[in-house]
Enzyme design. Structure first.
Site, short mmCIF file in Angstrom:
data_model
loop_
_atom_site.label_atom_id
_atom_site.label_comp_id
_atom_site.label_asym_id
_atom_site.label_seq_id
_atom_site.Cartn_x
_atom_site.Cartn_y
_atom_site.Cartn_z
N LYS A 82 39.21 43.02 63.35
CA LYS A 82 39.61 44.26 63.91
C LYS A 82 40.60 44.06 64.98
CE LYS A 82 35.64 46.94 63.04
NZ LYS A 82 34.57 47.74 63.61
N LYS A 92 32.11 52.86 57.01
CA LYS A 92 32.30 54.30 57.13
C LYS A 92 33.39 54.42 57.88
CE LYS A 92 28.32 54.38 60.02
NZ LYS A 92 28.75 53.28 61.24
N LYS A 119 33.60 45.25 52.21
CA LYS A 119 32.44 45.93 52.46
C LYS A 119 32.66 47.56 52.57
CE LYS A 119 30.86 46.86 56.65
NZ LYS A 119 30.57 46.88 58.10
N1 AQP Z 1 28.26 48.20 53.09
C1 AQP Z 1 26.96 47.83 53.59
N2 AQP Z 1 26.02 47.37 52.76
C2 AQP Z 1 24.89 46.97 53.33
N3 AQP Z 1 24.79 47.42 54.71
C3 AQP Z 1 25.64 47.94 55.49
N4 AQP Z 1 25.61 48.22 56.57
C4 AQP Z 1 26.96 48.95 57.01
N5 AQP Z 1 27.67 48.98 55.88
C5 AQP Z 1 26.79 48.11 54.80
C6 AQP Z 1 24.56 48.36 57.69
O1 AQP Z 1 24.28 49.57 57.93
C7 AQP Z 1 23.93 49.43 59.37
C8 AQP Z 1 24.68 50.36 60.58
O2 AQP Z 1 26.10 49.87 60.25
P1 AQP Z 1 27.07 50.14 61.46
O3 AQP Z 1 27.07 51.40 61.69
O4 AQP Z 1 26.78 49.30 62.64
O5 AQP Z 1 28.59 49.82 60.68
P2 AQP Z 1 29.35 50.20 59.47
O6 AQP Z 1 28.84 51.54 58.79
O7 AQP Z 1 29.65 49.28 58.88
O8 AQP Z 1 30.67 50.93 60.29
P3 AQP Z 1 32.16 50.61 60.47
O9 AQP Z 1 32.53 51.47 61.56
O10 AQP Z 1 32.66 50.88 59.14
O11 AQP Z 1 31.68 49.15 60.70
P4 AQP Z 1 32.70 48.11 60.94
O12 AQP Z 1 32.56 47.69 62.30
O13 AQP Z 1 32.10 47.08 59.95
O14 AQP Z 1 33.98 48.10 60.38
C9 AQP Z 1 23.78 47.77 59.98
O15 AQP Z 1 22.64 47.32 59.75
C10 AQP Z 1 24.91 47.53 58.73
O16 AQP Z 1 24.52 45.94 58.53
#
Ligand code: AQP
Length: 332
Positions: A112, A200, A197
């Site tokens: 990031k 969201k 991945k």
């Molecule tokens: N794709 C995924 N597959 C499996 N588990 C996932 N988690 C998130 N994406 C996947 C798990 O969901 C929990 C909450 O996630 P989060 O809110 O910390 O992160 P996010 O949904 O990945 O949001 P962002 O903003 O899109 O994240 P980043 O920072 O990665 O860019 C966690 O237990 C996560 O492992």
């Protein structure tokens, strides 16, 4: 009794990845085993460019979705991280325990940070330090288990390291937690870009299934998922990441083995149709309950108010102990 903590950050609408990787397993923790806390970790949403009104809106929506998914506030604690001061209070002590080298090695900081620099934006200091805040989220509750998706493994490892280090330096203070992962779908991939991945906060979202997507939208997104010219009846994450991702999702929906499922298919079209229907059915009750709960935001706010009180009462003695043990003079 096993103490369980996990959280979700309000950076976007909750996805199928969040549900299969984390939230669905929280239901098992809530309903079958242990004492569980689930936080809307809103402070973590401030580490990158954010819109204040959107964070507020998404925080309430995430809480509503956790209830809609089936978490019961009588059996677990559902709360908003910023309502409990103990997280930020403990975070500073853990910053005094962590080294800058271990934070700079964090994958999310590297990725990031690089993206922000490439876009000519500044990198917030909190993007570097938030894994320490996450360690505080976990350690403040004497957590034994942290049910998360695979992307959070490195962060939970840091929480373990900090707990061990703090205990060695200042005497036993924290329980050393461990991460737990689902047997399949620990990392649900983006349907249009199956080497990334499903996240969201991803812009566009054509390859991201949101929990509140209408059935037709789910079907369209799944039918447009990227596949390849590999063999339909084989599960191979390396050579065929798109089909393997679809098989993982189907396996997670059906409680099956993705390798065994692969043998059922001779065409990706049939696989996609089954995945689409399985996901629509999986999410149907969540969408329906969400619609009912969203009509009564007062009920959600009451759950969060009570959750914060209970969380505060659990974290306060642990954080007070950390303040004493590290050498700070207790207030008279
Ligand atoms: N794709 C995924 N597959 C499996 N588990 C996932 N988690 C998130 N994406 C996947 C798990 O969901 C929990 C909450 O996630 P989060 O809110 O910390 O992160 P996010 O949904 O990945 O949001 P962002 O903003 O899109 O994240 P980043 O920072 O990665 O860019 C966690 O237990 C996560 O492992």
């Amino acid at each position: 009794m096993t103490r369980i903590f996990s959280g979700v950050k309000p950076t976007g609408h909750l996805t199928l990845g969040n549900y299969l990787g984390a939230v669905r397993r929280w239901l098992e923790a809530d309903q079958c085993r242990g004492e569980a806390l689930f936080g809307i970790v809103d402070l973590h949403a401030l580490t990158v460019e954010h819109d204040p009104a959107r964070v507020r809106r998404l925080s309430r929506q995430a809480a509503t979705l956790l209830l809609a998914a089936g978490l019961e506030p009588e059996r677990c604690v559902i709360y908003v991280q910023s309502h409990v001061d103990e997280h930020a209070r403990l975070s500073y002590l853990l910053e005094c325990t962590a080294s800058d080298g271990e934070l700079r090695r964090m994958i999310q900081y590297k990725e990031k940070g690089a993206k922000a620099r490439a876009a000519g934006e500044g990198v917030r200091v909190s993007l570097l330090t938030y894994p320490v805040l996450m360690a505080a989220d976990i350690l403040a509750y004497e957590t034994d288990e942290v049910p998360v998706g695979e992307d959070q493994a490195q962060h939970v490892e840091l929480a373990r390291d900090l707990a061990v280090r703090f205990n060695q330096r200042y005497g036993h203070t924290f329980t050393v937690p461990r991460a737990t992962f689902p047997p399949v779908a620990a990392r649900v991939m983006d349907l249009r870009d199956p080497t990334s991945k499903m996240g969201k906060s991803r812009q566009g979202g054509a390859g991201v299934i949101h929990l509140l997507d209408e059935p037709e939208v789910v079907r369209r997104k799944v039918m447009r998922a990227v596949t390849d010219s590999g063999r339909e009846d084989r599960y191979d994450r390396e050579a065929s990441p798109g089909p393997a991702n679809l098989l993982d999702v189907l396996a997670a929906c059906e409680g099956a083995d993705p390798v065994a499922l692969a043998g059922r298919y001779t065409s990706y079209g049939a696989l996609k149709r089954d995945v689409a229907e399985a996901v629509v059915e999986l999410l149907r009750p969540v969408r329906e309950r969400h619609a009912r709960l969203a009509a009564d935001p007062g009920q959600v706010d009451a759950v969060l108010r009570e959750g914060a009180e209970r969380a505060r009462a659990m974290a306060r003695p642990v954080v007070d102990r950390a303040y004493r043990n590290i050498g700070l003079l207790p207030a008279g």
